[in-house]
Scaffold this motif. Sequence first.
Motif, PDB file in Angstrom:
ATOM      1  N   ILE A 164       4.777 -18.814 -25.051  1.00  0.00           N
ATOM      2  CA  ILE A 164       3.738 -18.315 -24.155  1.00  0.00           C
ATOM      3  C   ILE A 164       4.022 -18.701 -22.707  1.00  0.00           C
ATOM      4  O   ILE A 164       3.857 -17.900 -21.792  1.00  0.00           O
ATOM      5  CB  ILE A 164       2.356 -18.829 -24.591  1.00  0.00           C
ATOM      6  N   PHE A 165       4.483 -19.950 -22.542  1.00  0.00           N
ATOM      7  CA  PHE A 165       4.668 -20.406 -21.167  1.00  0.00           C
ATOM      8  C   PHE A 165       6.111 -20.335 -20.690  1.00  0.00           C
ATOM      9  O   PHE A 165       6.473 -20.907 -19.681  1.00  0.00           O
ATOM     10  CB  PHE A 165       4.123 -21.832 -21.008  1.00  0.00           C
ATOM     11  N   LYS A 166       6.939 -19.616 -21.444  1.00  0.00           N
ATOM     12  CA  LYS A 166       8.338 -19.404 -21.058  1.00  0.00           C
ATOM     13  C   LYS A 166       9.038 -20.699 -20.688  1.00  0.00           C
ATOM     14  O   LYS A 166       9.751 -20.764 -19.685  1.00  0.00           O
ATOM     15  CB  LYS A 166       8.419 -18.464 -19.839  1.00  0.00           C
ATOM     16  N   LYS A 167       8.781 -21.733 -21.470  1.00  0.00           N
ATOM     17  CA  LYS A 167       9.443 -23.007 -21.191  1.00  0.00           C
ATOM     18  C   LYS A 167      10.497 -23.271 -22.258  1.00  0.00           C
ATOM     19  O   LYS A 167      10.244 -23.069 -23.444  1.00  0.00           O
ATOM     20  CB  LYS A 167       8.422 -24.147 -21.226  1.00  0.00           C
ATOM     21  N   ALA A 168      11.680 -23.725 -21.828  1.00  0.00           N
ATOM     22  CA  ALA A 168      12.758 -23.943 -22.793  1.00  0.00           C
ATOM     23  C   ALA A 168      12.604 -25.282 -23.507  1.00  0.00           C
ATOM     24  O   ALA A 168      12.881 -25.400 -24.692  1.00  0.00           O
ATOM     25  CB  ALA A 168      14.103 -23.876 -22.096  1.00  0.00           C
ATOM     26  N   LEU A 169      12.152 -26.291 -22.763  1.00  0.00           N
ATOM     27  CA  LEU A 169      12.150 -27.641 -23.336  1.00  0.00           C
ATOM     28  C   LEU A 169      11.316 -27.773 -24.600  1.00  0.00           C
ATOM     29  O   LEU A 169      11.808 -28.280 -25.614  1.00  0.00           O
ATOM     30  CB  LEU A 169      11.715 -28.667 -22.277  1.00  0.00           C
ATOM     31  N   PRO A 205       5.208  -3.781 -27.829  1.00  0.00           N
ATOM     32  CA  PRO A 205       4.911  -2.436 -27.328  1.00  0.00           C
ATOM     33  C   PRO A 205       6.204  -1.666 -27.135  1.00  0.00           C
ATOM     34  O   PRO A 205       7.190  -2.194 -26.636  1.00  0.00           O
ATOM     35  CB  PRO A 205       4.229  -2.700 -25.982  1.00  0.00           C
ATOM     36  N   SER A 206       6.195  -0.401 -27.545  1.00  0.00           N
ATOM     37  CA  SER A 206       7.418   0.380 -27.423  1.00  0.00           C
ATOM     38  C   SER A 206       7.292   1.355 -26.258  1.00  0.00           C
ATOM     39  O   SER A 206       6.266   1.418 -25.590  1.00  0.00           O
ATOM     40  CB  SER A 206       7.664   1.131 -28.727  1.00  0.00           C
ATOM     41  N   SER A 245       5.320  -8.530 -25.365  1.00  0.00           N
ATOM     42  CA  SER A 245       6.482  -7.798 -24.872  1.00  0.00           C
ATOM     43  C   SER A 245       7.640  -8.745 -24.601  1.00  0.00           C
ATOM     44  O   SER A 245       8.749  -8.305 -24.335  1.00  0.00           O
ATOM     45  CB  SER A 245       6.128  -7.035 -23.605  1.00  0.00           C
ATOM     46  N   ARG A 246       7.361 -10.040 -24.662  1.00  0.00           N
ATOM     47  CA  ARG A 246       8.436 -10.999 -24.440  1.00  0.00           C
ATOM     48  C   ARG A 246       9.261 -11.253 -25.705  1.00  0.00           C
ATOM     49  O   ARG A 246      10.183 -12.053 -25.700  1.00  0.00           O
ATOM     50  CB  ARG A 246       7.843 -12.315 -23.924  1.00  0.00           C
ATOM     51  N   PHE A 247       8.888 -10.604 -26.795  1.00  0.00           N
ATOM     52  CA  PHE A 247       9.738 -10.695 -27.979  1.00  0.00           C
ATOM     53  C   PHE A 247      11.088 -10.086 -27.640  1.00  0.00           C
ATOM     54  O   PHE A 247      11.188  -9.231 -26.761  1.00  0.00           O
ATOM     55  CB  PHE A 247       9.113  -9.915 -29.143  1.00  0.00           C
TER      56      PHE A 247
END
Lengths: 276, 456
Positions: free
Chosen positions: A26-31, A162-163, A173-175
């Motif tokens: 959700i928060f686009k964090k790698a750690l 979403p396509s 959509s970040r999948f």
Amino acid sequence: MTSSEIFSIITFIYGLATLLYVFSWIFKKALPGKIATAVTAGGAMGNLAGIILRWIESYQMGIGHAPLSNLYESLIFFAMTIALTHLFIEYRYKLRFVGVVASPIAFLVMAYASLPKVNDAIQPLIPALQSNWLIAHVMTCFVGYSAFAIAFGVSIMFLLKPSGNGPQSGIVSRFPDFDILDDLTHQMVMFGFLFLSIGIITGAVWANQAWGRYWGWDPKETWSLITWLIYATLLHARLMRDWKGKKIAVLSCVGFFAVIFTYFGVNLLPGLHSYQ
Amino acid sequence: MAKPSNSDYFTHRMWTFFASVKLSVVILLSLAVTSIIGTVIPQNENLMLYHQKFGDMLFKIFNTLDIFDMYHSWWFRFLLCMLTVNIIVCSINRLSSTWKIIFPKKPSFNINRFRKAKNHQEWSAANSPEVVKNAYTPWLSKRWAMFKVESSENGYLLFGEKGRWTRLGVYAVHLSIILMVAGGLVGSIFGFNGFVNIPEGESVDSIFLRNNQPEIKLDFEIKCDDFNFSLYESGMPKEYRSSLSIIKNNQTVVQKDILVNDPLRFEGINIFQSSYGKMPATDLTVTFTEKASGLIYKKEATMGTPIEMPGNSGTFIVEDFRPNFSFRGVNLSNTFLCKMIPGQGDPEHIIIPADFPRFDMMRQGDFVISISNADFKYYTGLQVTKDPGVPLVYAGFLFMIIGCYVTFFMFHQKICIEISAADGKTSVMAAGISGRNRPGMNAVIRRLSNQLKKLS
Ligand code: HEM
């Protein structure tokens, strides 16, 4: 520490891994994702240790047998195979997002095992189960099921994403790309299909050993065949060019419902196999 | 050219119909969906029970469609037959082109197809094409079954190929289905699946089939020398053990203790431990105690034969025996089910537990009846089967596993490394093509390029 205590902790660990994966997504964090992988690996190791300990405990009770003989033990093993398969994919395909769907499944399986209605006592083996084929049969089936579980999770992602060329916003959509999801579903289904086939075959050989027939159309056998036929359909449908993406994802979900029904639903039907 | 006749046309239409993967998808799904029926409606039960459950109308429809034994019905067999024909036609159809790929007259590499491959990678090397080629060759030729070097206008083309035979994997999978269907057919024609109950100490030389078919005579006798079972402390069953002897021409040829997972196999016939039970061993002594006078009458009886009651008061039959009998929630254990037919009036059903001689006092009859002198012995319930189709089915199992592994995880791969001199530099291109599994090919090229970059 007893094996039951270990399994309570493992349930918690898989829950924690789920939170970390979701947080990282959700928060686009790698750690947090990296930590989640480590946590999952720790959980899987602990899960394995618990299974080995339970095996030892059964010998201490004088009824030693591999801990694969009832619903509780199969759930514990299932959770471990899901975690291990998921770690393998992360390592092999460098795809961390799989944890977002795999960890909650492992967590739910462990949580289900700890419900009071699932008997967690170590029981002696009834005569029908006193066979080494039990180990081969249960292990291969559940490795197959774990791959199908992950294929299911990935297909769900595919269906939620979403396509089209519309606005690509929101967390779904970040999948990863459709191609990656589609390919991963296919890979997991092939892996699962191989192991399900071996699982059904070891079961058939065992049945021939114990009852003198390799196939008897009892509901569990039949449902495993139904599951197998659905995935065989999926594999063939993919060979025809017009079946890609969404249709395959839907079939993979249908296949997984058949897996779940083979596993739990069949106990509602009459037959030999019920793991009560 | 001759005009194709109508029958040619028809054959052709049939062939294309059966050669389609679309048809397999339809058949596979139909099998999956129809199989569900038999798991929801229990199979092969007494027709009376079905009649009660479904009512007249539904019963008739289901019975006509063989729903109560659907896995052996004509339409389910028809679907299996369609599947088999589909697989055979499909395989024949494709095998010739696959064969040409696997055993080509002269292997060909088309450089343009490689140049167009999406997975191609490029890098440049410091040395001349000649040196680069010599650096790559030993490494590549070790890893690729087929490897060859060609020179081009301004450099070299290195081709590698392996795993051609893996294209046969799919045929192994499909052959496995045919083997299993064939094995099932052989089993159902030449095999049988019967059962027999043998009391301890006795022997039999024939067995019964399910579904009221005639009994089957064996060319040997099975004798049950002993039967034992043991329980765990919790009361769960621990072991069922039958000591059996096989007697042929009055000679004991085999002796073995069989357990649930450890059958006896003799001359293609398999004998499995399947159930057990208890039955009275000898004649019974029935004791009638007249309530009014206290007089005691003893009579010998066997099960199923009526005996006269004292004082011409009617007849008495020991009809049946139950090793466990629940009476108001109490297990009376060894219990006889009897019937008394008085001179006048209706017959009366009486239960007489062997271990409780005073039980019948509760009945308030003229006589208190008890049964004594009963010895009990166990009988072992054996499943006796013969299935000459098993080797075919097991061969199918093997082909299925190997075939699936090869099809899913191995693939035919061709690579090309193009080394060319351009503008005083050497540029290298690596690309691969494969029949299926393109993501797998991408990974192969990625790994290959990384290795080669280190070599040059
Ligand atoms: C239960 C029965 C069947 C099983 C288990 C089975 C299994 C398979 C498998 C595992 C593959 C490889 C799929 C892949 O590469 O991803 C395959 C491919 C294929 N199957 Fe089947 N199959 C069955 C029935 C059939 C039937 C009835 C047909 C007849 C039309 C058929 C036609 C094909 C074709 C044409 C391919 C593609 C071969 C190729 O890639 O060149 N299959 N099958």
